[in-house]
Write a protein that holds these residues in place. Sequence first.
Motif, PDB file in Angstrom:
ATOM      1  N   VAL A   1       0.788  -1.318   0.001  1.00  0.00           N
ATOM      2  CA  VAL A   1       0.032   0.006  -0.073  1.00  0.00           C
ATOM      3  C   VAL A   1       1.016   1.367  -0.046  1.00  0.00           C
ATOM      4  CG1 VAL A   1      -2.083  -1.117   1.164  1.00  0.00           C
ATOM      5  CG2 VAL A   1       0.036   0.059   2.492  1.00  0.00           C
ATOM      6  N   PRO A   2       0.300   2.406  -0.453  1.00  0.00           N
ATOM      7  CA  PRO A   2       1.103   3.375  -0.115  1.00  0.00           C
ATOM      8  C   PRO A   2       1.150   4.028   1.169  1.00  0.00           C
ATOM      9  CG  PRO A   2      -1.176   4.082  -1.330  1.00  0.00           C
ATOM     10  CD  PRO A   2      -0.912   2.587  -1.140  1.00  0.00           C
ATOM     11  N   GLY A   3       2.419   5.001   1.518  1.00  0.00           N
ATOM     12  CA  GLY A   3       2.617   5.415   2.821  1.00  0.00           C
ATOM     13  C   GLY A   3       1.369   6.304   3.065  1.00  0.00           C
ATOM     14  N   GLY A   4       1.114   6.584   4.406  1.00  0.00           N
ATOM     15  CA  GLY A   4       0.020   7.512   4.809  1.00  0.00           C
ATOM     16  C   GLY A   4      -1.550   6.699   4.667  1.00  0.00           C
TER      17      GLY A   4
ATOM     18  N   GLU B   1      -3.282   1.256  -5.185  1.00  0.00           N
ATOM     19  CA  GLU B   1      -2.789   2.404  -5.589  1.00  0.00           C
ATOM     20  C   GLU B   1      -3.808   3.377  -5.719  1.00  0.00           C
ATOM     21  OE1 GLU B   1       0.355   2.461  -8.935  1.00  0.00           O
ATOM     22  OE2 GLU B   1      -0.952   0.564  -9.733  1.00  0.00           O
TER      23      GLU B   1
ATOM     24  N   PHE C   1      -5.140   7.245  -6.622  1.00  0.00           N
ATOM     25  CA  PHE C   1      -4.960   8.470  -7.442  1.00  0.00           C
ATOM     26  C   PHE C   1      -6.243   9.393  -6.767  1.00  0.00           C
ATOM     27  CE2 PHE C   1      -4.115   4.826  -9.733  1.00  0.00           C
ATOM     28  CZ  PHE C   1      -2.953   5.095 -10.484  1.00  0.00           C
ATOM     29  N   PRO C   2      -6.204  10.702  -7.257  1.00  0.00           N
ATOM     30  CA  PRO C   2      -6.943  11.598  -6.654  1.00  0.00           C
ATOM     31  C   PRO C   2      -8.440  11.232  -7.004  1.00  0.00           C
ATOM     32  CG  PRO C   2      -5.052  12.612  -7.816  1.00  0.00           C
ATOM     33  CD  PRO C   2      -4.962  11.344  -8.265  1.00  0.00           C
TER      34      PRO C   2
ATOM     35  N   GLU D   1      -6.889   1.816  -7.300  1.00  0.00           N
ATOM     36  CA  GLU D   1      -6.540   0.722  -8.069  1.00  0.00           C
ATOM     37  C   GLU D   1      -6.355  -0.301  -6.934  1.00  0.00           C
ATOM     38  OE1 GLU D   1      -5.691   2.837 -12.371  1.00  0.00           O
ATOM     39  OE2 GLU D   1      -4.555   1.165 -11.809  1.00  0.00           O
TER      40      GLU D   1
END
Lengths: 365, 228
Positions: free
Chosen positions: A252-255, A293, A295-296, A300
């Motif tokens: 997962v992305p950070g945050g 992922e 995105f604004p 996904e």
Amino acid sequence: MLRAITLVNAIGINVYRRDELVHPWGGVAVVAAITVWSLVVSWVYADAVRRSVGWLVADGAVALGALAVTPLVKGADFDATIPGFWVMSALLAWAIRFRLWGGLGAALVIGVTDLLLRADLTMTNYGNVYLLLIGGPIVGFLCGSLQEMAVARDDAQRSAAAAAERARLARVVHDGVLQVLALVQRRGTELGGDAAELGRLAGEQERRLRTLIRAQDAVRDDRFGTGAVAGTLDLADALARLRVRAGVDVAVPGGSVDVPAEIGEEVVAVVGACLDNVARHVGEGAPAWVLLEAFPDRVEVSVRDEGPGIPTGRLEQAEAEGRLGVAQSIRGRVEDLGGTVTLSTGSCGTEWELTVPRVRERSTR
Amino acid sequence: MSEAGEQETPIRVMVVDDHPMWRDAVERDLQAAGLDVVAVAADGHQALARFPAARPQVVVLDLQIPGPNGVEVTQQVLRTDPGARVLILSASGEQDDVLEAVKAGATGYLVKSASRAELLDAVRRVARGDSVFTPGLAGLVLGEFRRLSDPATAGPATGDDDHPELTERETEVLKMVAKGMSYKQIAERLVLSHRTVQNHVQNTLRKLQMHNRVELTRYAIERGLDED
């Protein structure tokens, strides 16, 4: 400070009205006495430790005494008492120390004494006493509220500090436990046999603990107002919890990745269904990878395994037989969210790619 | 040291971990495999004090250590010797501090539950100058590039067009790493050489580290100007 001002006032009034004094030297003595007392008591009250009941009683007694000697010094038919407004400082000391009831009590005692001493009651005298009676309790009440607020604030600060310290300690403990579990897992796997089983169990517990820590961090972040808004779900955190499943790796992305709760919960459920499918067709504990992922405008999510793939025609066959296969169910749920599903399958594994808008679309279909 | 001898010279490694059990286990594994453990340290202070004399090629570093933490140690170590390599070994899984360490210049990351073979492989690859990724780290790095390219989240400081961008190919490769594919599988899928895949992955890290340095410098300059 107030005491000093009212004292100057009292001295001034007495000097100005010195012709009223029956016993001028008595007047000087009383004014000198309250001046000395003012200095003493100011020093006493400067430190909270010394603000004892004894001093306050003495303060009240001096004020009353100064009032009471007025008729003796000024004669029975006086206009202003010797201490005058100076009695207010004793009253306020009581209000500050004993809150509402202290203020009221002191105001009553001083007021009544003042009235009893006078030969006749004018409207001005009544007004002054009335103001004492109103002012004393109000100051007392305000002091009470202020002190309660200060206590509440101190409590909140203390508990926040305690929570932070607990979290820090927990992190240290958890880190130690994780280290041991990881070591057992690693050594166990190398040794094989029964030890390998131990290693596997340690690995399972390690994943569980890691998930717990992440959940705990999320709760703490929420409490300090940096976390999710009500009605939203941190999809990164929710998907990361799937790491407890054997063989599942989550990237997962950070945050945080905040999405409306209804969308987030459905995405997690769909990913869960994909992983169930992996467990059923590839094997329990088969490796699978989840990638999120952000995105604004959309998220996904990819779920990939390295199984034999879904045989060609099986999905169509299931549909033709009127069975709503897993694939159909997954596709349907994502499309309900306004998203799309791409399924690629082959000999090197199967991959689901879900694309879901981050805001709920008002479907016009 | 001759050119030919370089192959046989054992890799010089320093192990930094506050957990004695772990430190010993890692040290033993590395030595058994013929690597040269030139120093060990239990905290950030020891690590920084012993690094200059020991001159290891690879620092195997636990992120959660007392004293200067893993991120700071990474920074300091690479400032002292830009040729050194840092391999992060973390017990707590993919967290934001792993991303910070990578931004600070670490080129490898491994969870502690990785097997001995994986550890040895990682140390050797990092020493060669390769980067060692887990899918989780790839996800974090990918997320960081997405964040930087989104004006809404990147913040006012990065208003210009100077945020780092990945090429389409780099994004594709990084995404595949994040999905758990090995370099070999990626090379097959994209019909590339293993080396090319490795280069793409390394480029993504380099861009991120470069951006981090630029940001730090910009921050320092802004602070400096403010003081006038």
